[in-house]
Write a protein that holds these residues in place. Structure first.
Motif, PDB file in Angstrom:
ATOM      1  N   UNK A  46      25.627   6.018  -4.213  1.00  0.00           N
ATOM      2  CA  UNK A  46      25.831   5.440  -2.876  1.00  0.00           C
ATOM      3  C   UNK A  46      24.591   5.526  -1.989  1.00  0.00           C
ATOM      4  N   UNK A  47      23.437   5.922  -2.534  1.00  0.00           N
ATOM      5  CA  UNK A  47      22.188   5.962  -1.783  1.00  0.00           C
ATOM      6  C   UNK A  47      21.409   4.686  -2.098  1.00  0.00           C
ATOM      7  N   UNK A  48      21.003   3.986  -1.046  1.00  0.00           N
ATOM      8  CA  UNK A  48      20.236   2.755  -1.213  1.00  0.00           C
ATOM      9  C   UNK A  48      18.751   3.087  -1.187  1.00  0.00           C
ATOM     10  N   UNK A  49      18.022   2.610  -2.220  1.00  0.00           N
ATOM     11  CA  UNK A  49      16.612   2.934  -2.408  1.00  0.00           C
ATOM     12  C   UNK A  49      15.747   1.678  -2.437  1.00  0.00           C
ATOM     13  N   UNK A  50      14.462   1.899  -2.149  1.00  0.00           N
ATOM     14  CA  UNK A  50      13.427   0.907  -2.423  1.00  0.00           C
ATOM     15  C   UNK A  50      12.541   1.534  -3.493  1.00  0.00           C
ATOM     16  N   UNK A  51      12.339   0.797  -4.599  1.00  0.00           N
ATOM     17  CA  UNK A  51      11.496   1.289  -5.686  1.00  0.00           C
ATOM     18  C   UNK A  51      10.070   0.794  -5.497  1.00  0.00           C
ATOM     19  N   UNK A  52       9.110   1.702  -5.693  1.00  0.00           N
ATOM     20  CA  UNK A  52       7.710   1.298  -5.662  1.00  0.00           C
ATOM     21  C   UNK A  52       7.460   0.417  -6.886  1.00  0.00           C
ATOM     22  N   UNK A  53       6.939  -0.807  -6.701  1.00  0.00           N
ATOM     23  CA  UNK A  53       6.786  -1.718  -7.835  1.00  0.00           C
ATOM     24  C   UNK A  53       5.804  -1.226  -8.907  1.00  0.00           C
ATOM     25  N   UNK A  54       4.884  -0.354  -8.546  1.00  0.00           N
ATOM     26  CA  UNK A  54       3.902   0.138  -9.525  1.00  0.00           C
ATOM     27  C   UNK A  54       4.363   1.417 -10.206  1.00  0.00           C
ATOM     28  N   UNK A  55       4.787   2.394  -9.413  1.00  0.00           N
ATOM     29  CA  UNK A  55       5.142   3.698  -9.979  1.00  0.00           C
ATOM     30  C   UNK A  55       6.616   3.811 -10.351  1.00  0.00           C
ATOM     31  N   UNK A  56       7.448   2.992  -9.707  1.00  0.00           N
ATOM     32  CA  UNK A  56       8.888   3.107  -9.922  1.00  0.00           C
ATOM     33  C   UNK A  56       9.532   4.202  -9.089  1.00  0.00           C
ATOM     34  N   UNK A  57       8.723   4.924  -8.302  1.00  0.00           N
ATOM     35  CA  UNK A  57       9.274   5.978  -7.444  1.00  0.00           C
ATOM     36  C   UNK A  57      10.286   5.387  -6.473  1.00  0.00           C
ATOM     37  N   UNK A  58      11.355   6.133  -6.232  1.00  0.00           N
ATOM     38  CA  UNK A  58      12.419   5.677  -5.341  1.00  0.00           C
ATOM     39  C   UNK A  58      12.298   6.339  -3.975  1.00  0.00           C
ATOM     40  N   UNK A  59      12.356   5.529  -2.930  1.00  0.00           N
ATOM     41  CA  UNK A  59      12.352   6.031  -1.560  1.00  0.00           C
ATOM     42  C   UNK A  59      13.659   5.627  -0.904  1.00  0.00           C
ATOM     43  N   UNK A  60      14.415   6.581  -0.355  1.00  0.00           N
ATOM     44  CA  UNK A  60      15.627   6.211   0.372  1.00  0.00           C
ATOM     45  C   UNK A  60      15.281   5.213   1.486  1.00  0.00           C
ATOM     46  N   UNK A  61      16.075   4.188   1.619  1.00  0.00           N
ATOM     47  CA  UNK A  61      15.771   3.109   2.569  1.00  0.00           C
ATOM     48  C   UNK A  61      15.570   3.584   3.999  1.00  0.00           C
ATOM     49  N   UNK A  62      16.298   4.587   4.412  1.00  0.00           N
ATOM     50  CA  UNK A  62      16.168   5.056   5.798  1.00  0.00           C
ATOM     51  C   UNK A  62      14.805   5.685   6.069  1.00  0.00           C
ATOM     52  N   UNK A  63      14.035   5.929   5.011  1.00  0.00           N
ATOM     53  CA  UNK A  63      12.696   6.507   5.165  1.00  0.00           C
ATOM     54  C   UNK A  63      11.604   5.433   5.097  1.00  0.00           C
ATOM     55  N   UNK A  64      11.987   4.165   5.127  1.00  0.00           N
ATOM     56  CA  UNK A  64      11.016   3.069   5.043  1.00  0.00           C
ATOM     57  C   UNK A  64      10.839   2.405   6.406  1.00  0.00           C
ATOM     58  N   UNK A  65       9.850   1.526   6.492  1.00  0.00           N
ATOM     59  CA  UNK A  65       9.608   0.804   7.740  1.00  0.00           C
ATOM     60  C   UNK A  65      10.774  -0.125   8.098  1.00  0.00           C
ATOM     61  N   UNK A  66      11.549  -0.574   7.107  1.00  0.00           N
ATOM     62  CA  UNK A  66      12.692  -1.445   7.379  1.00  0.00           C
ATOM     63  C   UNK A  66      13.710  -0.755   8.291  1.00  0.00           C
ATOM     64  N   UNK A  67      13.864   0.538   8.119  1.00  0.00           N
ATOM     65  CA  UNK A  67      14.844   1.301   8.895  1.00  0.00           C
ATOM     66  C   UNK A  67      14.453   1.431  10.360  1.00  0.00           C
TER      67      UNK A  67
END
Length: 109
Positions: free
Chosen positions: A21-42
């Motif tokens: 139930x956690x929404x993530x953005x994946x880094x396209x190069x590394x594949x690392x996942x960042x929770x969406x609330x920690x991105x600029x979109x939030x």
């Protein structure tokens, strides 16, 4: 008439996926996942949000809690009947049902 709202935050081309139930953005190069609330979109002035957990996000935006969640284990291991059982139970709840759907790849979606 039964009405259900499915919250299915998965966009493969945009590197957006959901697990537990956690929404993530994946880094396209590394594949690392960042929770969406920690991105600029939030931080967007008009559409910003504080929660990556979609259960909490729904409550933040609507004051309601989701009725059900369809997790990756259900999708991948328990099969279509288990998914249908969750949907049927949600549809028969006393609330207007909101169902969170998890997906990490196209096969889950």
């Amino acid at each position: 008439m039964i009405q259900l709202l499915f919250l299915h935050h998965f966009f493969f081309q945009g590197n957006r996926l959901t697990a537990n139930d956690i929404h993530y953005v994946a880094d396209p190069k590394s594949g690392d996942l960042t929770p969406c609330a920690e991105t600029e979109f939030a931080k967007d002035a008009a559409f910003g949000y504080k929660h990556s957990n979609l259960q909490d996000w729904v409550f933040e935006k609507s004051g309601r809690s989701p009725t059900a969640s369809i997790g990756l284990d259900v999708i991948r291991n328990q099969g279509p009947q288990a998914v249908a059982d969750i949907i049927f139970k949600a549809a028969n709840s006393e609330q207007k049902p909101i169902v969170v759907v998890n997906a990490l790849d196209r096969n889950d979606a």
